[in-house]
Design a protein around this motif. Structure first.
Motif, PDB file in Angstrom:
ATOM      1  N   LEU A   1      -9.589   7.942   7.863  1.00 29.68           N
ATOM      2  CA  LEU A   1      -8.577   8.728   8.730  1.00 29.68           C
ATOM      3  C   LEU A   1      -7.393   7.583   8.663  1.00 29.68           C
ATOM      4  N   VAL A   2      -7.514   6.498   8.642  1.00 32.38           N
ATOM      5  CA  VAL A   2      -6.786   5.374   8.538  1.00 32.38           C
ATOM      6  C   VAL A   2      -6.028   5.049   7.191  1.00 32.38           C
ATOM      7  N   TRP A   3      -7.033   5.168   6.121  1.00 37.46           N
ATOM      8  CA  TRP A   3      -6.383   5.022   4.711  1.00 37.46           C
ATOM      9  C   TRP A   3      -5.928   6.090   4.343  1.00 37.46           C
ATOM     10  N   SER A   4      -6.337   7.364   4.533  1.00 38.05           N
ATOM     11  CA  SER A   4      -5.480   8.504   4.155  1.00 38.05           C
ATOM     12  C   SER A   4      -4.253   8.887   4.636  1.00 38.05           C
ATOM     13  N   GLN A   5      -3.668   7.923   5.422  1.00 34.12           N
ATOM     14  CA  GLN A   5      -2.285   7.810   5.979  1.00 34.12           C
ATOM     15  C   GLN A   5      -1.448   7.375   4.959  1.00 34.12           C
ATOM     16  N   VAL A   6      -2.048   6.464   3.653  1.00 36.41           N
ATOM     17  CA  VAL A   6      -1.044   5.875   2.727  1.00 36.41           C
ATOM     18  C   VAL A   6      -0.971   6.974   1.824  1.00 36.41           C
ATOM     19  N   GLU A   7      -2.155   7.764   1.572  1.00 39.39           N
ATOM     20  CA  GLU A   7      -2.084   8.475   0.437  1.00 39.39           C
ATOM     21  C   GLU A   7      -3.370   9.649   0.352  1.00 39.39           C
ATOM     22  N   ALA A   8      -2.956  10.865   0.542  1.00 37.90           N
ATOM     23  CA  ALA A   8      -3.911  11.891   0.936  1.00 37.90           C
ATOM     24  C   ALA A   8      -4.869  12.263  -0.295  1.00 37.90           C
TER      25      ALA A   8
ATOM     26  N   ALA B   1       1.038  -1.112  -0.071  1.00 39.98           N
ATOM     27  CA  ALA B   1      -0.079   0.071  -0.115  1.00 39.98           C
ATOM     28  C   ALA B   1       0.934   1.267  -0.133  1.00 39.98           C
ATOM     29  N   GLN B   2       1.780   1.212   0.651  1.00 45.07           N
ATOM     30  CA  GLN B   2       2.819   2.321   0.824  1.00 45.07           C
ATOM     31  C   GLN B   2       3.445   2.743  -0.563  1.00 45.07           C
ATOM     32  N   GLU B   3       3.762   1.616  -1.264  1.00 42.73           N
ATOM     33  CA  GLU B   3       4.449   1.764  -2.567  1.00 42.73           C
ATOM     34  C   GLU B   3       3.094   2.251  -3.497  1.00 42.73           C
ATOM     35  N   TRP B   4       2.056   1.803  -3.348  1.00 49.19           N
ATOM     36  CA  TRP B   4       0.965   2.528  -4.066  1.00 49.19           C
ATOM     37  C   TRP B   4       0.876   4.038  -4.108  1.00 49.19           C
ATOM     38  N   GLY B   5       1.113   4.435  -2.861  1.00 52.88           N
ATOM     39  CA  GLY B   5       1.044   6.018  -2.513  1.00 52.88           C
ATOM     40  C   GLY B   5       2.072   6.678  -2.899  1.00 52.88           C
TER      41      GLY B   5
END
Length: 549
Positions: free
Chosen positions: A119-126, A53-57
């Motif tokens: 709030l949780v998923w926005s931390q991956v990519e806003a 997920a962080q790579e997606w962001g």
């Protein structure tokens, strides 16, 4: 390999952890009646903390959208091309109901559950939160046109992300956008010059230029235009029911400071087809609930950014050594980290309280609706205003490493100012507070009742609330321009007392004590990291540091 290339004292990546494992968030989730959604939230949190997920962001921001106005033959296509990572982010958000799903849910506290997940998923990519937020916010406005709501609301709430360019009725799920501002007006939407002319078949033809159209690849747009009866709200599909493209011509994409994964466009309406939403001449009143819902997401987005900054800062300090000890054990660094954590917890508690009020207001609770009306404007001003300095301080905790793009903190820093600007910058939000108090005095009573619920819990909070009451009581006797000039200071006080009351009633004792000492008692400096002595730093930092597998 030469010995000089041996890597030591570098911090491991912050991956493979549960982003939802946040005590302040989980406590607020249960408090607002959405505890049954905790396992789903943790599932999303584990995905959010994954390397994938962080790579997606990262990819969605490294490869921003590209506008194609024409095809190879010269035909207008008005398409925006996104990296596949963007579509992965959108798919997860829609599948987990972060868009309009709460409006058609029978579950109690559906808005609070959705807020925690946002709030949780926005931390991956806003950036992708923009179309998700606007889809969520479009439903209350659309319900003022029952025929349109019956037609499109089920598709807006469907758990399917369908990015194809097709008529809305042929898709499995829809995304909505919003287009209000024009180059000559900005926040002054009543200065809009876009014209809407009745076509005689129940539709209107809109002509004009929109300075900001958020998420231009959305399926539907709510927009404002001057109709014969005055400024009105319209629904415009990107593709008409017969399969032809509506006459929305994308002029260019904005080159923005942050939010780079998300497209924002200038759009020319050339007799675009639209349907009236609400009554002619009541466009602002029609679209204001959409604005309020996106303002809620601005507060959530600010809280998400703060939590992300705290997570990176505390994780870095827990693993990095300097001058013979871990940064996390250095007295001054502990004060800085704790101060950032206190601000983050205050923001999270406030955001979830507003989401809970949304649930109760939707169920007919007039007191909660009145509280939400004022508290939302107050929080939009203050919580969003704090996001930028908070991000800057979190970045500084990583030193030079934080200034390097690979750390992720520069992206957070560039993103932070947006939530304070979107849906009304600081002055607009502060003046909206004054307007709400004047037009809806019941909102003041509801707001003060919320503060009074913490009465006796902390002497510093009690004293701050007493000072606020005196100031509010004196407002009617003051010159209007003097009151307006002092709006920011007043709203800041209102926000701090609201946050203090929530933390005193519900927060961890160490966090509540530190907040009241530093934010309400004046016993602290202006920068982060100036908490007064005697604060329980260990209790605060234990809650703030992410647990990595």
């Amino acid at each position: 390999m030469p010995a000089t290339h041996e890597v030591v004292n570098q911090v491991p990546p912050l991956v493979n952890h549960d982003v939802a494992d946040d005590p302040a968030l989980l406590e607020a989730l249960r408090r607002e009646g959405a505890g049954r959604s905790e396992e789903r939230l943790r599932e999303l949190g584990r995905l959010a903390g994954s390397e994938q997920a962080q790579e997606w962001g990262r990819l969605a921001n490294a490869h921003p959208p590209v506008l194609h106005t024409h095809d190879r033959y010269g035909h207008r296509v008005d398409e925006v091309e996104f990296h596949p990572a963007w579509h992965e982010l959108m798919t997860v958000a829609v599948r987990h109901g972060l868009h309009a799903a709460p409006w058609r849910s029978d579950e109690p506290a559906a808005h609070a559950a959705r807020a925690a997940a946002f709030l949780v998923w926005s931390q991956v990519e806003a950036g992708h939160g923009c179309p998700i937020s606007m889809t969520y916010a479009s439903v209350p406005a659309l319900r003022l046109a029952p025929d349109l709501a019956e037609r499109y609301e089920p598709l807006l709430a469907a758990p399917h992300y369908d990015p194809g360019t097709r008529p809305p009725d042929t898709k499995r799920g829809l995304v909505a956008g919003m287009s209000m501002t024009e180059k000559q007006g900005g926040s002054d939407v009543r200065a809009n010059t876009t014209r809407a002319v009745p076509a005689g078949d129940g539709t209107y033809r809109l002509t004009g230029h929109k300075w900001f159209t958020s998420a231009p690849m959305s399926d539907l747009f709510l927009t404002l235009a001057q109709a014969p009866g005055g400024l009105s709200c319209f629904l415009l599909p990107r593709v008409l029911p017969d399969g032809t493209r509506n006459r929305l011509h994308f002029q260019r994409l904005k080159d923005k400071l942050g939010n780079r994964s998300n497209a924002s466009a200038e759009v020319e309406y050339d007799e675009a087809v639209g349907w009236l939403v609400g009554e002619e001449g009541r466009g602002v009143r029609t679209i204001i609930e959409m604005v309020n819902m996106t303002r809620l997401d601005c507060v959530l987005g600010a809280a998400a950014g703060m939590r992300l900054g705290v997570a990176h800062a505390t994780h870095h300090a827990a693993h990095r050594a300097a001058f013979g000890r871990r940064l996390a054990d250095a007295p001054l660094m502990r004060v800085v980290l704790a101060d950032l954590a206190v601000e983050s917890e205050a923001a999270t508690s406030t955001a979830l309280r507003l989401a809970g009020a949304t649930d109760r207001a939707a169920a007919g609770d007039e007191h909660e609706a009145a509280f939400r009306r004022l508290a939302l404007a107050v929080s939009k001003y203050w919580v969003c205003k704090r996001a930028a300095p908070h991000a800057a301080e979190a970045l500084e905790c990583l030193g030079g490493n934080g200034y390097v793009e690979e750390s992720g903190l520069p992206r957070l820093y560039r993103e932070a100012p947006l939530v304070s600007i979107w849906e009304g910058s600081g002055n607009v939000a502060a003046l909206d507070v004054l307007r709400a108090m004047t037009r809806e005095p019941e909102s003041v009573r509801a707001f003060l009742a919320e503060l009074d619920a913490a009465s006796g819990g902390d002497r510093r909070l009690d004293a701050a609330v007493a000072r606020l009451r005196e100031e509010l009581h004196a407002l009617p006797s003051r010159d209007v321009d003097v009151v307006a000039a002092g709006a920011r200071r007043l709203v800041e006080t209102m926000a701090l007392t609201l946050q203090g009351s929530l933390l005193v009633r519900h927060g961890h004792p160490a966090v509540a004590d530190a907040f009241c000492a530093a934010r309400l008692d004046g016993d602290a400096g202006l920068a982060f990291g100036t908490l007064p002595s005697g604060v329980d730093l260990a209790g605060i930092l234990e809650r703030a540091t992410p647990k990595v597998a």
